[in-house]
Scaffold this active site. Structure first.
Site, PDB file in Angstrom:
ATOM      1  N   ARG A 165      57.485  -1.478  28.516  1.00 34.74           N
ATOM      2  CA  ARG A 165      57.886  -0.600  27.410  1.00 34.74           C
ATOM      3  C   ARG A 165      57.879   0.879  27.786  1.00 34.74           C
ATOM      4  NH1 ARG A 165      54.530  -1.515  22.488  1.00 34.74           N
ATOM      5  NH2 ARG A 165      52.968  -1.393  24.069  1.00 34.74           N
ATOM      6  N   ASN A 166      57.547   1.197  29.026  1.00 34.05           N
ATOM      7  CA  ASN A 166      57.582   2.591  29.455  1.00 34.05           C
ATOM      8  C   ASN A 166      59.046   3.025  29.532  1.00 34.05           C
ATOM      9  OD1 ASN A 166      57.556   4.976  31.332  1.00 34.05           O
ATOM     10  ND2 ASN A 166      55.357   4.569  31.219  1.00 34.05           N
ATOM     11  N   ALA A 167      59.347   4.206  29.048  1.00 36.45           N
ATOM     12  CA  ALA A 167      60.727   4.702  28.991  1.00 36.45           C
ATOM     13  C   ALA A 167      61.205   5.324  30.302  1.00 36.45           C
ATOM     14  CB  ALA A 167      60.858   5.725  27.868  1.00 36.45           C
TER      15      ALA A 167
ATOM     16  N   THR B 112      56.775   9.413  28.946  1.00 42.00           N
ATOM     17  CA  THR B 112      57.533   8.157  28.878  1.00 42.00           C
ATOM     18  C   THR B 112      56.648   6.990  28.473  1.00 42.00           C
ATOM     19  OG1 THR B 112      57.193   7.687  31.234  1.00 42.00           O
ATOM     20  CG2 THR B 112      59.186   8.928  30.614  1.00 42.00           C
TER      21      THR B 112
END
Length: 162
Positions: free
Chosen positions: A38-40, A140
């Site tokens: 789920r890190n951008a 992020t």
């Protein structure tokens, strides 16, 4: 628990340096920068540089190197339980004097979140090349959810692609 970060992703001709604080648990377990699903980070790297999450990790690294983007963390070592930056203690910075000497073309430094920015100011800003601008970017991390992906991407693009 003592944690050791990763070596930099950096070609000698890098012009952009993106700095996090220290890899989280998912990244440490995978041996890859920004491995939490789920890190951008990788979606942003896809939008800005074509290093998309559907590519293999080695291919993403190659794309960033070709696009003159380096990735590293401010810290080499720290103590931390869990993945949250707020839990970091006993900071030992990476060797930025040597890094900047070996990468003289760095002109943009993107600091991925507040902890990376604070640690950079404390440990590494004195080594920052005069020709390089350091900019604090929205984290992020999935823990930083006050901005959506589009908003984060727009801010990252404005700071790094100027």
């Amino acid at each position: 628990m003592q944690i050791r970060g990763f070596p930099p992703i950096a070609a000698p001709d890098a012009e952009i340096l993106i700095l996090g604080s220290m890899p989280g648990i998912a990244s440490l377990e995978a041996g890859q920068y920004y491995a939490h699903p789920r890190n951008a980070f990788w979606p942003i790297m896809c939008a800005l540089f074509g290093a998309c999450p559907d590519l293999s990790y080695p291919d993403r690294v190659r794309v960033l190197a070709r696009r003159k983007v380096a990735v590293w963390d401010v810290l080499q070592l720290c103590q931390r339980e869990g993945s949250l930056d707020a839990a970091i203690r006993g900071e030992v910075p990476n060797d930025f004097a040597t890094f900047f000497a070996a990468h003289p073309n760095i002109r943009h430094i993107g600091l991925n979140g507040g902890k990376a920015a604070a640690s950079f100011r404390k440990h590494a800003a004195q080594h920052q090349p005069a020709s390089a601008e350091a900019v604090v970017l929205p984290s992020t991390s999935p823990a930083y959810a006050s901005l959506n992906l589009e908003a984060k991407c727009a801010l990252w693009r404005a700071a790094l692609m100027a």
